[in-house]
Motif scaffolding. Structure first.
Motif, short mmCIF file in Angstrom:
data_model
loop_
_atom_site.label_atom_id
_atom_site.label_comp_id
_atom_site.label_asym_id
_atom_site.label_seq_id
_atom_site.Cartn_x
_atom_site.Cartn_y
_atom_site.Cartn_z
N ASP A 116 0.83 -1.21 0.00
CA ASP A 116 0.00 0.00 0.00
C ASP A 116 0.86 1.26 0.00
N LEU A 117 1.92 1.23 0.78
CA LEU A 117 2.84 2.38 0.79
C LEU A 117 3.51 2.54 -0.57
N LEU A 118 3.89 1.43 -1.18
CA LEU A 118 4.52 1.52 -2.50
C LEU A 118 3.53 2.06 -3.53
N LYS A 119 2.28 1.70 -3.42
CA LYS A 119 1.28 2.24 -4.33
C LYS A 119 1.24 3.76 -4.22
N GLU A 120 1.26 4.27 -3.00
CA GLU A 120 1.23 5.72 -2.82
C GLU A 120 2.46 6.37 -3.45
N LYS A 121 3.62 5.77 -3.23
CA LYS A 121 4.84 6.37 -3.77
C LYS A 121 4.86 6.32 -5.29
N ILE A 122 4.40 5.21 -5.85
CA ILE A 122 4.34 5.10 -7.31
C ILE A 122 3.46 6.22 -7.88
N LEU A 123 2.33 6.47 -7.25
CA LEU A 123 1.42 7.50 -7.76
C LEU A 123 1.97 8.90 -7.53
N LEU A 124 2.62 9.12 -6.41
CA LEU A 124 3.17 10.45 -6.12
C LEU A 124 4.33 10.79 -7.06
N GLU A 125 4.99 9.79 -7.58
CA GLU A 125 6.11 10.02 -8.50
C GLU A 125 5.67 9.91 -9.96
N SER A 126 4.38 9.79 -10.20
CA SER A 126 3.89 9.49 -11.55
C SER A 126 3.54 10.76 -12.31
N GLU A 127 3.29 10.54 -13.59
CA GLU A 127 2.83 11.63 -14.46
C GLU A 127 1.44 12.10 -14.06
N TYR A 128 0.68 11.25 -13.37
CA TYR A 128 -0.66 11.64 -12.96
C TYR A 128 -0.60 12.77 -11.94
N SER B 294 -5.61 6.16 10.89
CA SER B 294 -4.62 5.08 10.77
C SER B 294 -3.34 5.55 10.09
N VAL B 295 -2.94 6.78 10.34
CA VAL B 295 -1.65 7.29 9.89
C VAL B 295 -1.00 8.00 11.08
N THR B 296 0.33 8.10 11.04
CA THR B 296 1.03 8.66 12.19
C THR B 296 1.58 10.05 11.93
N SER B 297 1.29 10.61 10.75
CA SER B 297 1.80 11.96 10.46
C SER B 297 0.94 12.61 9.40
N ASN B 298 1.04 13.93 9.33
CA ASN B 298 0.34 14.67 8.30
C ASN B 298 0.83 14.29 6.90
N ARG B 299 2.14 14.07 6.79
CA ARG B 299 2.70 13.69 5.49
C ARG B 299 2.04 12.40 5.00
N ALA B 300 1.94 11.42 5.89
CA ALA B 300 1.33 10.15 5.50
C ALA B 300 -0.13 10.33 5.12
N PHE B 301 -0.80 11.21 5.83
CA PHE B 301 -2.20 11.48 5.52
C PHE B 301 -2.34 12.09 4.13
N ILE B 302 -1.49 13.06 3.82
CA ILE B 302 -1.55 13.71 2.51
C ILE B 302 -1.18 12.73 1.40
N ASN B 303 -0.15 11.91 1.65
CA ASN B 303 0.21 10.90 0.65
C ASN B 303 -0.99 10.02 0.30
N ARG B 304 -1.69 9.58 1.31
CA ARG B 304 -2.82 8.69 1.08
C ARG B 304 -3.94 9.41 0.33
N GLN B 305 -4.19 10.65 0.71
CA GLN B 305 -5.28 11.39 0.10
C GLN B 305 -5.01 11.67 -1.38
N VAL B 306 -3.81 12.07 -1.69
CA VAL B 306 -3.47 12.37 -3.08
C VAL B 306 -3.46 11.08 -3.90
N ALA B 307 -2.92 10.00 -3.33
CA ALA B 307 -2.90 8.72 -4.04
C ALA B 307 -4.31 8.25 -4.34
N ASN B 308 -5.19 8.42 -3.38
CA ASN B 308 -6.58 8.03 -3.61
C ASN B 308 -7.21 8.83 -4.74
#
Length: 861
Positions: free
Chosen positions: A460-472, A540-554
């Motif tokens: 799940d974390l890798l999915k977020e990173k893949i999307l955050l580094e993507s052209e999308y 279910s996240v421990t930081s704001n950064r993690a929260f934003i990563n999840r939100q943008v990936a979604n």
């Protein structure tokens, strides 16, 4: 009932559901908190190309999503190590059978079809995996089962103590109550079951009986027909003595149960007891077990009536329609009755006459050895999931459990429903928890979690990173990814990153997020709640950064899936299946079933037929044909002007007498069917579509499809099926009613005004791949709370809503996003710093589970 396994599955499952609640505020990045973390947090644990998941990132995600469950499991396994090893292999094998097939009886298992066995075995394997174990590893499965058995054994032992100050002390009064309610042995009684009060009155009138007369039954001797009597005169009633009452009980039994062996009406009580008639035999323990394991509170009330309300020779003199409110106190309820809010809804009426009861020693006269055996049985029955949770919370308190992470401690309080504060700020840099006998080093805790669920959360974390580094990301939010992190307001940064003209479409969206989140944070802080802790407990996240990563990936994952979905080979088969099997109607039908044993369950029809001779089977088939004709004729004769409905026919069947000779006063057209044990009930399915029935048995699907196709060809808005549909336990007649969408919609569209994208053009009723693709893009845009750029013709939208919407949800939902990512990882250069083979296997297994859940197999015609 509390179910820790179910809670664990739910918690693990939330990582895939990823329901993003936007009503959470976060104004500043505060990633330098003092919460305990794993050693070497920057060291890579999973990598995929240039994307790296560090030990610290994986630790935070596992801890926030599933950490307390994992911590307590780890602690309990260390506490129970001796008990786990002491479990006998035979007990493990029997428990696996029980968890897999819901029975240990080899004959019951043999009666299961191969398909049923495969489904049950797969469900058990899924349970093992979602509990953090490997279903393909025999040792792992063995360990999982041993842990469950050890927990049950420990909890049972807590009840077996002599200290009344102990929380699990069982008093003599508790044991006596169990003895009185579960161990009173065998009993024989005549049991008479009626559909409802009206049938009960009709049958009594047939025998000229008056109930509740002088504490018993009276025989009506007047000249006026008993059905016409509004108020009885005592001069017209003769009170029945015990012998006469017993005779009438037998006569009514023979009348109601014509399919059973006839009982001689002249038998006295002693002779009737010697007859040992199978349908009059009861056992108190069996009744209580049925009440619990079958979720039928009636049997508990039946036990109370037969064993405590009536003595030998006593009977019920008026109807007994049970309305049961089960006990919820575990001390009073060793069979774990359903919770009080689950009210029983059956309205059958019963009469009972107690013939004989086994002589049972009074509790106070039991020998000490017998009481010890009774205590063992009682605690065996008493221990359930609720008691296990309570026992281990008590154990944790006794051995001084202290947790050095506030989020984990608060989750513990919720899990165990305790007010005890386990949290300590005195983290020593090594141990996440301490107990009197051992400590839990944070790295041991991390290794334990990583081995069980690391692959799940890591993907799940890798999915977020893949999307955050993507052209999308660039397409929707610009190139300044780091602008969403920093010491300034998060969403001010994000808003600034999309101020370019070609990014302006997202500016209002980001501003809206900002305002929503700011308002929620103010509310959280006004309640005096720490913001970072709120993120962990609620998101279910421990930081704001993690929260934003999840939100943008979604936000981005729809585009990610869109580029990877093979509409031709993956989606099209499901669309063809939905198109060819299209169905939409209202259905309120009738179901006929056998319950010849009065067990309140539908009996297996094939098993019943096997007991019949060839001639008897032919006779039964002919009877079913007569039932079809009789019911259809009666249905067609319903008078709409009199507001007669299918429910009126069902009530007529329920209240009908059993006579089969038209010259008899008790004749009913339904009598011949009731006399073989065919009961009736409504089969209210409401509005049904193909997706509602695709998982049903083939026979039921075919029956519903037949009546649906007849409805399509008919000019009527409502009709009933022409023949009975046989399933494993019932015969069905379906009443089909048109809806606005009964006719299959067409995706044909000419676009003659060129108002829509040319991809929507279609000369056929069946949707095109171009239509599917454009409609999918439209749904993705709709899900983002921004105006959709794709404009869909209304008729095409209606068709695809009916034929494709469910399939779209499967392909573009969170579960398939996980499947797509996992498959990409396994096919690419995914690496794990340790146990790579294990993590790859777990990823592959998770992908398989999610695929089965999302994509049911398409059966060939």
């Amino acid at each position: 009932m509390d179910n820790p396994i179910a809670k664990r599955i739910l918690i693990v499952g939330t990582i895939f559901v990823l329901i993003i609640v936007l009503a959470v505020a976060c104004n500043e990045i505060l990633d330098d908190d003092d919460d305990p973390t794993v050693s070497n947090p920057e060291e890579p644990f999973f990598t995929y190309g240039e994307n790296v998941i560090t030990r610290g990132e994986l630790y935070d995600r596992m801890k926030a999503a599933d950490g307390t469950i994992q911590l307590i499991d780890y602690i309990d396994q260390k506490l129970l190590e001796d008990e786990i090893e002491a479990i006998e292999d035979e007990d493990v094998e029997e428990e696996i059978k029980w968890l897999t097939y819901d029975t240990n009886d080899p004959d019951e298992i043999d009666r299961l079809s191969e398909r049923e066995k495969e489904e049950m075995e797969q469900e058990f394997a899924d349970l093992v995996l979602m509990s953090g174990f490997d279903p393909d590893d025999e040792d792992s499965v063995d360990r999982y089962v041993r842990i469950q058995l050890a927990k049950e054994s420990y909890t049972k032992s807590q009840f077996q103590n002599d200290d009344e100050d102990e929380p699990f002390y069982v008093s003599d009064e508790d044991l006596e109550r169990y003895y009185e309610d579960y161990k009173q042995g065998d009993l024989s009684a005549i049991s008479l079951r009626f559909y409802n009060e009206e049938e009960y009155e009709n049958v009594l009138n047939h025998f000229n009986l008056v109930d509740d007369y002088e504490d018993g039954f009276g025989l009506y001797t007047g000249d006026e027909d008993i059905d016409d009597v509004e108020e009885f005169d005592d001069e017209d009633i003769e009170a029945l003595d015990e012998e006469e009452t017993l005779e009438y009980y037998i006569r009514i039994h023979n009348y109601l149960y014509a399919y059973r062996d006839t009982v001689d009406e002249d038998l006295d009580l002693e002779s009737l007891i010697e007859l040992d008639y199978e349908y009059f035999q009861y056992n108190q323990g069996d009744l209580q077990e049925k009440a619990a394991t079958r979720d039928e509170p009636f049997f508990a009330e039946l036990s109370e009536t037969l064993y405590h309300d009536l003595d030998v020779g006593e009977f019920t003199s008026e109807s007994v329609a049970y309305e049961f409110e089960p006990e919820t106190d575990p001390q009073d309820d060793p069979w774990q009755q359903p919770p009080e809010e689950e009210e029983d809804d059956f309205d059958d009426v019963f009469l009972f006459y107690v013939l004989d009861r086994e002589e049972v020693t009074d509790f106070e006269d039991l020998a000490s050895g017998t009481k010890a055996v009774l205590m063992d049985e009682y605690t065996e029955d008493l221990v359930g999931e609720t008691q296990i949770v309570q026992a281990f919370e008590q154990l944790h308190e006794e051995i001084g459990l202290t947790i050095y992470d506030q989020g984990l401690a608060m989750f513990y309080a919720e899990q165990f429903q305790t007010q005890r504060d386990l949290y300590s700020e005195d983290f020593d840099g090594e141990n996440i928890a301490t107990l009197d006998d051992f400590d839990v080093h944070i790295d041991e805790y991390f290794d334990y979690m990583a081995d069980r669920v690391g692959a799940i959360y890591g993907s799940d974390l890798l999915k977020e990173k893949i999307l955050l580094e993507s052209e999308y990301f660039i397409e929707h939010f610009g190139v300044h990814q780091e602008a969403i992190y920093g010491q300034r307001t998060l969403f001010e940064r994000l808003r600034d990153a999309v101020t370019d003209e070609d990014r302006a479409k997202n500016r209002d969206l980001v501003q809206g997020w900002h305002e929503q989140l700011r308002d929620m944070r103010e509310q959280v802080e006004e309640m005096g709640f720490e913001w970072e802790l709120y993120l962990e407990l609620q998101m279910s996240v421990t930081s704001n950064r993690a929260f934003i990563n999840r939100q943008v990936a979604n936000y981005l994952q729809g585009d990610y899936i869109m580029d990877r979905v093979d509409f031709d080979n993956e989606v099209l088969p499901y669309l063809e299946d939905a198109y060819e099997n299209y169905l939409d109607m209202e259905n309120t039908g009738v179901v006929f079933y056998l319950d010849r044993e009065d067990e309140l369950i539908e009996e297996d029809i094939d098993e019943y037929l096997e007991t019949l001779s060839s001639d008897e089977q032919d006779a039964f088939e002919n009877l079913l044909e007569d039932l079809e004709d009789t019911f259809t004729e009666a249905y067609e004769a319903l008078d709409e002007d009199e507001d007669e409905t299918l429910e009126d026919l069902i009530e007529e069947y329920e209240t009908a007498l059993r006579g089969t000779d038209e010259d008899d006063d008790d004749y009913s057209r339904w009598g011949v069917f009731k006399n073989v044990g065919l009961r009736i009930d409504t089969d209210e399915r409401g509005r049904i579509t193909y997706s509602d029935i695709r998982e049903e048995d083939e026979e039921l699907r075919n029956g519903l499809r037949t009546v649906y196709e007849a409805l399509l060809e008919s000019d009527d808005d409502v009709l009933i099926s022409e023949s009975l549909t046989k399933t494993e336990t019932a015969f069905h007649l379906f009443q089909a009613e048109r809806t606005d969408d009964t006719e299959r919609p067409s995706a044909a569209f000419d676009n003659e005004d060129n108002l829509y994208d040319e991809g929507f053009e279609n000369s056929d009723d069946f949707p095109t791949i171009e239509q599917l693709s454009l409609y999918s893009q439209y749904l993705i845009e709709e899900s983002r709370e921004t105006p959709a750029e794709t404009n869909v013709p209304e008729e095409v939208e209606d068709a695809l809503d009916a034929l494709y919407l469910e399939t779209h949800s499967s392909f573009f939902g969170q579960a398939n996003a996980t499947i797509v990512v996992i498959n990409e990882l396994l096919e690419g250069d995914f690496e794990a710093s340790e146990n790579e083979e294990h993590h790859r296997h777990m990823l592959d297994t998770v992908s398989d589970i999610f695929y089965r859940m999302q994509f049911p197999p398409i059966e060939d015609d």
